[in-house]
Design a protein around this motif. Structure first.
Motif, PDB file in Angstrom:
ATOM      1  N   LYS A 200      63.965  29.445   3.551  1.00  0.00           N
ATOM      2  CA  LYS A 200      63.594  29.847   2.291  1.00  0.00           C
ATOM      3  C   LYS A 200      63.818  28.896   1.245  1.00  0.00           C
ATOM      4  N   ARG A 201      64.989  28.053   1.642  1.00  0.00           N
ATOM      5  CA  ARG A 201      65.719  26.970   0.700  1.00  0.00           C
ATOM      6  C   ARG A 201      64.775  25.863   0.391  1.00  0.00           C
ATOM      7  N   ARG A 202      64.975  25.182  -0.887  1.00  0.00           N
ATOM      8  CA  ARG A 202      64.006  24.262  -1.139  1.00  0.00           C
ATOM      9  C   ARG A 202      65.363  23.158  -1.431  1.00  0.00           C
ATOM     10  N   ILE A 203      65.470  22.149  -0.628  1.00  0.00           N
ATOM     11  CA  ILE A 203      66.587  21.203  -0.741  1.00  0.00           C
ATOM     12  C   ILE A 203      66.061  20.139  -1.461  1.00  0.00           C
ATOM     13  N   HIS A 204      67.013  19.765  -2.626  1.00  0.00           N
ATOM     14  CA  HIS A 204      66.724  18.563  -3.445  1.00  0.00           C
ATOM     15  C   HIS A 204      66.530  17.269  -2.608  1.00  0.00           C
ATOM     16  N   GLN A 205      65.541  16.505  -3.012  1.00  0.00           N
ATOM     17  CA  GLN A 205      65.396  15.047  -2.401  1.00  0.00           C
ATOM     18  C   GLN A 205      65.430  14.125  -3.570  1.00  0.00           C
ATOM     19  N   THR A 206      66.076  12.759  -3.466  1.00  0.00           N
ATOM     20  CA  THR A 206      66.031  11.938  -4.338  1.00  0.00           C
ATOM     21  C   THR A 206      64.801  11.241  -4.768  1.00  0.00           C
ATOM     22  N   PRO A 207      64.366  11.101  -5.818  1.00  0.00           N
ATOM     23  CA  PRO A 207      63.058  10.628  -6.055  1.00  0.00           C
ATOM     24  C   PRO A 207      63.081   9.146  -5.954  1.00  0.00           C
ATOM     25  N   GLU A 208      61.909   8.444  -5.555  1.00  0.00           N
ATOM     26  CA  GLU A 208      61.666   7.130  -5.033  1.00  0.00           C
ATOM     27  C   GLU A 208      60.895   6.180  -6.060  1.00  0.00           C
ATOM     28  N   THR A 209      61.411   4.936  -6.013  1.00  0.00           N
ATOM     29  CA  THR A 209      60.559   4.022  -6.989  1.00  0.00           C
ATOM     30  C   THR A 209      59.199   4.273  -7.205  1.00  0.00           C
ATOM     31  N   PRO A 210      58.383   4.475  -6.454  1.00  0.00           N
ATOM     32  CA  PRO A 210      56.895   4.939  -6.709  1.00  0.00           C
ATOM     33  C   PRO A 210      56.646   6.003  -7.634  1.00  0.00           C
ATOM     34  N   GLU A 211      57.820   7.170  -7.373  1.00  0.00           N
ATOM     35  CA  GLU A 211      57.561   8.340  -8.281  1.00  0.00           C
ATOM     36  C   GLU A 211      58.275   8.149  -9.665  1.00  0.00           C
ATOM     37  N   ILE A 212      59.550   7.397  -9.712  1.00  0.00           N
ATOM     38  CA  ILE A 212      60.061   7.270 -10.963  1.00  0.00           C
ATOM     39  C   ILE A 212      58.842   6.068 -12.035  1.00  0.00           C
ATOM     40  N   LYS A 213      58.204   5.359 -10.887  1.00  0.00           N
ATOM     41  CA  LYS A 213      57.506   4.559 -12.004  1.00  0.00           C
ATOM     42  C   LYS A 213      55.988   5.458 -12.438  1.00  0.00           C
ATOM     43  N   ALA A 214      55.762   6.076 -11.633  1.00  0.00           N
ATOM     44  CA  ALA A 214      54.491   7.120 -11.887  1.00  0.00           C
ATOM     45  C   ALA A 214      54.930   7.783 -13.303  1.00  0.00           C
ATOM     46  N   CYS A 215      56.277   8.316 -13.312  1.00  0.00           N
ATOM     47  CA  CYS A 215      56.487   9.228 -14.168  1.00  0.00           C
ATOM     48  C   CYS A 215      56.973   8.678 -15.415  1.00  0.00           C
ATOM     49  N   ARG A 216      57.247   7.143 -15.272  1.00  0.00           N
ATOM     50  CA  ARG A 216      57.746   6.551 -16.565  1.00  0.00           C
ATOM     51  C   ARG A 216      56.719   6.675 -17.886  1.00  0.00           C
ATOM     52  N   TRP A 217      55.295   6.818 -17.131  1.00  0.00           N
ATOM     53  CA  TRP A 217      54.365   6.958 -18.386  1.00  0.00           C
ATOM     54  C   TRP A 217      54.490   8.101 -19.057  1.00  0.00           C
ATOM     55  N   TRP A 218      55.073   9.127 -18.756  1.00  0.00           N
ATOM     56  CA  TRP A 218      55.475  10.349 -19.657  1.00  0.00           C
ATOM     57  C   TRP A 218      56.967  10.162 -20.463  1.00  0.00           C
ATOM     58  N   LEU A 219      57.842   9.428 -19.658  1.00  0.00           N
ATOM     59  CA  LEU A 219      59.160   9.215 -20.464  1.00  0.00           C
ATOM     60  C   LEU A 219      58.794   8.060 -21.462  1.00  0.00           C
ATOM     61  N   GLU A 220      58.002   7.147 -21.326  1.00  0.00           N
ATOM     62  CA  GLU A 220      57.757   6.117 -22.271  1.00  0.00           C
ATOM     63  C   GLU A 220      57.348   6.927 -23.497  1.00  0.00           C
ATOM     64  N   GLN A 221      56.522   7.845 -23.273  1.00  0.00           N
ATOM     65  CA  GLN A 221      55.594   8.249 -24.683  1.00  0.00           C
ATOM     66  C   GLN A 221      56.479   9.128 -25.168  1.00  0.00           C
ATOM     67  N   GLU A 222      57.606   9.831 -24.279  1.00  0.00           N
ATOM     68  CA  GLU A 222      58.623  10.620 -24.925  1.00  0.00           C
ATOM     69  C   GLU A 222      59.519   9.797 -26.069  1.00  0.00           C
ATOM     70  N   TRP A 223      59.827   8.588 -25.403  1.00  0.00           N
ATOM     71  CA  TRP A 223      60.777   7.663 -26.143  1.00  0.00           C
ATOM     72  C   TRP A 223      60.030   7.089 -27.545  1.00  0.00           C
TER      73      TRP A 223
ATOM     74  N   GLY B 241      68.963   5.773 -14.769  1.00  0.00           N
ATOM     75  CA  GLY B 241      69.201   4.215 -15.075  1.00  0.00           C
ATOM     76  C   GLY B 241      68.171   3.376 -14.836  1.00  0.00           C
ATOM     77  N   ARG B 242      67.831   3.588 -13.843  1.00  0.00           N
ATOM     78  CA  ARG B 242      66.402   2.871 -13.228  1.00  0.00           C
ATOM     79  C   ARG B 242      65.403   2.902 -14.175  1.00  0.00           C
ATOM     80  N   ALA B 243      65.025   4.133 -14.692  1.00  0.00           N
ATOM     81  CA  ALA B 243      63.925   4.547 -15.533  1.00  0.00           C
ATOM     82  C   ALA B 243      64.244   3.845 -16.589  1.00  0.00           C
ATOM     83  N   LEU B 244      65.532   3.869 -17.199  1.00  0.00           N
ATOM     84  CA  LEU B 244      65.616   3.419 -18.560  1.00  0.00           C
ATOM     85  C   LEU B 244      65.465   1.792 -18.713  1.00  0.00           C
ATOM     86  N   LEU B 245      66.003   1.137 -17.457  1.00  0.00           N
ATOM     87  CA  LEU B 245      65.941  -0.342 -17.573  1.00  0.00           C
ATOM     88  C   LEU B 245      65.161  -0.903 -16.605  1.00  0.00           C
ATOM     89  N   GLY B 246      64.589  -0.157 -15.856  1.00  0.00           N
ATOM     90  CA  GLY B 246      63.359  -0.567 -15.047  1.00  0.00           C
ATOM     91  C   GLY B 246      63.734  -1.540 -13.754  1.00  0.00           C
TER      92      GLY B 246
END
Ligand code: URA
Length: 466
Positions: free
Chosen positions: A361-384, A400-405
């Motif tokens: 029943k539990r949902r265990i956190h998984q660390t996002p990987e580069t393609p997911e971070i890159k895909a989501c940077r679309w939103w982050l950049e627009q927020e910035w 940090g990776r999202a901030l500095l690429g």
């Protein structure tokens, strides 16, 4: 053969109605001829069976399929209607098959949807308006040649972005017009129907020259983002050779010049609402499957300080708000001790869907990987771009990776400001959940105190810059 008439190449509702009726009637994909615009196939013998209300109630498909189909149906591939119907039939037999990344049909349909989204992005990035005078004043007209049937689906974006202008976008398939209140459609047009140049071009050119960043010059990447096919519509394209040639000198000058404080567009609140609305339907990477919702950033759009976390956790996914679970509570207390009022900051995440795996029943956190971070940077950049904070703090390595690429080493980079291209100041520090995971109590106390000290310095910097 059964004929399924569709009113146009992007008639998702028509396809959905017909597909539902066919699926309930047990019609197989090979029995259907999908037809656009009222023409009948010579071999089609029957027309669509109407769905009954009770049948309608018995039919359901995952939301993710609907989102995928809405995008894929806009592709120019004539097989798309049949492919989607085949996928629908497959899902009824094997409901989990949409999550099967190796399934050939899922992959084909996802490739269609991806191409459509890319085309929509290109239209948003490369439409350039030229000003025309008409009887009611000014109208802005643009010419664009999309690859897929995206014009109608993209209209909302242009309405939100250019709500106060009267504009028309002409394309070979159809034209769309906005008069400040309503959108209307007209027939397709020719390139010659749109004005070739205009004084507005000077504004675009000035803007482009101002935002052109010589330190980020990557000609290959530039060509892939801005294919030559679009260049003839872009006034600023004529500037590129000169800007590229002068890039080295400008880079040196840029390093020598201190950054100016960023300024925010006037309609930032409305633009933020629209952006959040778009992000709610995000399917830019597969993470939207099996989550409750997109967890978008929150806080005043005028906040001078922005925090970027990794991704929502279990509680954030359920609540739809960032940093409300255990790490968020620790973060709140640390902010308070550092003298920072969270309600005056903008808090968001590098990735906006909860990546996890299910264990019972539990949902265990998984660390996002580069393609997911890159895909989501679309939103982050627009927020910035909308918030334009003076200071952006990345909490942890993913942020940090999202901030500095690029990958960051927190221990080496924390504790000192990092100048960002936007003119804002970047800081990198630990993620609050790092403190939650530390087993040793003494180390936990020390690390927590260090985190609070860093936040205090950041708070002082914000006040000094304000
Ligand atoms: N961790 C994050 O990085 N973000 C959240 O919103 C919650 C936990």
């Amino acid at each position: 053969m059964i004929c399924a008439p569709l009113s146009g190449p992007d008639d998702f509702e028509g396809w959905r109605r017909a597909a539902r009726a066919f699926a309930l009637a047990g019609i197989t994909p090979s029995q259907i001829v999908w037809q656009i615009g009222g023409e009948r196939d010579l071999f089609a013998t029957e027309s669509l069976p109407p769905p009954s209300p009770s049948q309608g109630a018995a039919f359901s498909v995952p939301r993710a399929f609907v989102q995928l189909a809405e995008a894929a149906i806009l592709h120019r591939d004539p097989e798309r209607f049949a492919m989607l119907y085949a996928l629908l039939a497959q899902l009824r037999e094997r409901p989990g098959s949409l999550e099967d990344r190796a399934d050939p049909l899922v992959r084909r349909v996802e490739a269609l949807a991806k191409a459509v989204r890319r085309d929509m992005h290109k239209m948003r990035a490369f439409v350039r308006f030229r000003e025309l005078a008409d009887d009611d004043g000014s109208r802005f007209v643009a010419w664009f040649e999309p690859e897929h049937h995206i014009v109608r689906a993209n209209a909302g974006f242009f309405v939100r972005r250019f709500a106060s202008m009267r504009w028309s976008i002409l394309t070979p398939e159809r034209s769309i017009h906005w008069d400040g209140e309503t959108v209307s459609e007209g027939p397709g047009a020719h390139r010659g129907d749109a004005p070739a140049d205009d004084p507005v071009e000077d504004i675009w050119k000035g803007y482009y020259a101002a935002i052109f960043n010589p330190a980020r010059l990557k000609t290959g990447a530039m060509l892939s983002e801005m294919p030559k096919k679009y260049w003839r519509n872009l006034p600023e394209a004529s500037l590129i050779p000169g800007l590229v040639a002068g890039a080295q000198a400008r880079e040196a000058a840029m390093i020598a010049t201190p950054p100016k404080p960023p300024s925010r567009p006037g309609n930032a609140d409305a633009a933020w609402q629209a952006l959040r609305g778009e992000a709610m339907a995000c399917t830019r990477c597969p993470l939207y499957h099996d989550t409750t919702q997109t967890v978008f950033g929150e806080g005043p759009v005028s906040a001078p300080l922005m925090f970027v976390g990794e991704q929502p956790g279990d509680q954030e996914d359920l609540a739809g708000r960032p940093f409300v679970g255990p790490a968020g509570q620790l973060f709140d207390r640390a902010l308070e001790e550092a003298g920072i009022d969270r309600t005056r900051t903008y808090v968001t995440n590098a990735v906006k869907h909860f990546k996890h795996e299910r264990r019972g029943k539990r949902r265990i956190h998984q660390t996002p990987e580069t393609p997911e971070i890159k895909a989501c940077r679309w939103w982050l950049e627009q927020e910035w771009d909308l918030v334009r904070p003076r200071i952006i703090v990345a909490l942890g390595a993913t942020a940090g990776r999202a901030l500095l690429g690029k990958a960051v080493t927190i221990s080496r980079m924390r504790g000192a400001p990092i100048p960002l291209e936007s003119g804002a100041q970047g800081w990198i520090t630990i993620h609050p959940s790092f403190l939650l995971r530390l087993p040793d109590e003494q180390r936990k106390t020390e690390e927590r105190a260090r985190f609070v000290r860093e936040l205090r310095v950041i708070g002082e910097q914000v006040r000094a810059l304000a």
